[in-house]
Design a protein around this motif. Sequence first.
Motif, PDB file in Angstrom:
ATOM      1  N   HIS A  51       0.834  -1.204   0.000  1.00 28.21           N
ATOM      2  CA  HIS A  51       0.000   0.000   0.000  1.00 28.21           C
ATOM      3  C   HIS A  51       0.871   1.257   0.000  1.00 28.21           C
ATOM      4  O   HIS A  51       0.688   2.166  -0.821  1.00 28.21           O
ATOM      5  CB  HIS A  51      -0.924  -0.010   1.226  1.00 28.21           C
ATOM      6  CG  HIS A  51      -1.652   1.271   1.434  1.00 28.21           C
ATOM      7  ND1 HIS A  51      -1.113   2.330   2.139  1.00 28.21           N
ATOM      8  CD2 HIS A  51      -2.869   1.679   1.018  1.00 28.21           C
ATOM      9  CE1 HIS A  51      -1.971   3.328   2.145  1.00 28.21           C
ATOM     10  NE2 HIS A  51      -3.052   2.957   1.481  1.00 28.21           N
ATOM     11  N   ASP A  52       1.821   1.312   0.921  1.00 27.48           N
ATOM     12  CA  ASP A  52       2.670   2.492   1.052  1.00 27.48           C
ATOM     13  C   ASP A  52       3.503   2.750  -0.196  1.00 27.48           C
ATOM     14  O   ASP A  52       3.616   3.893  -0.653  1.00 27.48           O
ATOM     15  CB  ASP A  52       3.575   2.365   2.272  1.00 27.48           C
ATOM     16  CG  ASP A  52       2.807   2.395   3.590  1.00 27.48           C
ATOM     17  OD1 ASP A  52       1.596   2.718   3.586  1.00 27.48           O
ATOM     18  OD2 ASP A  52       3.409   2.054   4.622  1.00 27.48           O
ATOM     19  N   LYS A  94       1.149   3.951  -3.024  1.00 30.00           N
ATOM     20  CA  LYS A  94       0.700   5.320  -2.748  1.00 30.00           C
ATOM     21  C   LYS A  94       1.795   6.320  -3.101  1.00 30.00           C
ATOM     22  O   LYS A  94       1.519   7.367  -3.695  1.00 30.00           O
ATOM     23  CB  LYS A  94       0.327   5.478  -1.270  1.00 30.00           C
ATOM     24  CG  LYS A  94      -1.064   5.073  -0.939  1.00 30.00           C
ATOM     25  CD  LYS A  94      -2.060   5.982  -1.596  1.00 30.00           C
ATOM     26  CE  LYS A  94      -3.232   6.229  -0.687  1.00 30.00           C
ATOM     27  NZ  LYS A  94      -4.319   6.914  -1.398  1.00 30.00           N
ATOM     28  N   TYR A 148      -0.567   6.028  -6.990  1.00 29.93           N
ATOM     29  CA  TYR A 148      -1.784   5.268  -7.273  1.00 29.93           C
ATOM     30  C   TYR A 148      -2.814   5.435  -6.154  1.00 29.93           C
ATOM     31  O   TYR A 148      -2.469   5.709  -5.014  1.00 29.93           O
ATOM     32  CB  TYR A 148      -1.459   3.774  -7.407  1.00 29.93           C
ATOM     33  CG  TYR A 148      -0.542   3.474  -8.565  1.00 29.93           C
ATOM     34  CD1 TYR A 148      -1.016   3.465  -9.872  1.00 29.93           C
ATOM     35  CD2 TYR A 148       0.811   3.210  -8.351  1.00 29.93           C
ATOM     36  CE1 TYR A 148      -0.165   3.194 -10.935  1.00 29.93           C
ATOM     37  CE2 TYR A 148       1.665   2.939  -9.408  1.00 29.93           C
ATOM     38  CZ  TYR A 148       1.167   2.929 -10.702  1.00 29.93           C
ATOM     39  OH  TYR A 148       2.011   2.665 -11.747  1.00 29.93           O
ATOM     40  N   ASN A 149      -4.093   5.255  -6.510  1.00 32.28           N
ATOM     41  CA  ASN A 149      -5.150   5.121  -5.510  1.00 32.28           C
ATOM     42  C   ASN A 149      -5.116   3.669  -5.054  1.00 32.28           C
ATOM     43  O   ASN A 149      -5.199   2.765  -5.888  1.00 32.28           O
ATOM     44  CB  ASN A 149      -6.524   5.419  -6.107  1.00 32.28           C
ATOM     45  CG  ASN A 149      -6.680   6.864  -6.496  1.00 32.28           C
ATOM     46  OD1 ASN A 149      -6.236   7.753  -5.792  1.00 32.28           O
ATOM     47  ND2 ASN A 149      -7.309   7.102  -7.630  1.00 32.28           N
ATOM     48  N   VAL A 150      -4.994   3.434  -3.768  1.00 33.65           N
ATOM     49  CA  VAL A 150      -4.809   2.067  -3.274  1.00 33.65           C
ATOM     50  C   VAL A 150      -5.791   1.775  -2.138  1.00 33.65           C
ATOM     51  O   VAL A 150      -5.955   2.590  -1.231  1.00 33.65           O
ATOM     52  CB  VAL A 150      -3.373   1.843  -2.752  1.00 33.65           C
ATOM     53  CG1 VAL A 150      -3.166   0.393  -2.343  1.00 33.65           C
ATOM     54  CG2 VAL A 150      -2.348   2.256  -3.783  1.00 33.65           C
ATOM     55  N   GLU A 151      -6.413   0.613  -2.221  1.00 38.04           N
ATOM     56  CA  GLU A 151      -7.210   0.091  -1.123  1.00 38.04           C
ATOM     57  C   GLU A 151      -6.641  -1.266  -0.749  1.00 38.04           C
ATOM     58  O   GLU A 151      -6.023  -1.942  -1.575  1.00 38.04           O
ATOM     59  CB  GLU A 151      -8.678  -0.038  -1.511  1.00 38.04           C
ATOM     60  CG  GLU A 151      -9.362   1.307  -1.655  1.00 38.04           C
ATOM     61  CD  GLU A 151     -10.862   1.181  -1.678  1.00 38.04           C
ATOM     62  OE1 GLU A 151     -11.426   0.385  -0.898  1.00 38.04           O
ATOM     63  OE2 GLU A 151     -11.458   1.890  -2.495  1.00 38.04           O
TER      64      GLU A 151
END
Length: 76
Positions: free
Chosen positions: A21-22, A25, A29-32
Amino acid sequence: MDTRLNILVVDDDIMMAKTLHDILKLKGYNVEVAHSGVEALKKVAETSFDCVLSDIKMPEIDGIGLFRAIKVRQPK
């Protein structure tokens, strides 16, 4: 309009998911994040993702099962 790619990271290893995620990001990017296949399917039902990065070995729904379920919901 936000033109950044939406990425879903799926991993039952919380630290690995956070690391991915980190990094993503930081790259813009948009990250979930989802910590199970079940949680990932709920997120896929709510949001369209451009890319899903998934662990293969997970409880309940493994990465292959998750891929097949997503493919049924979002064939493209």
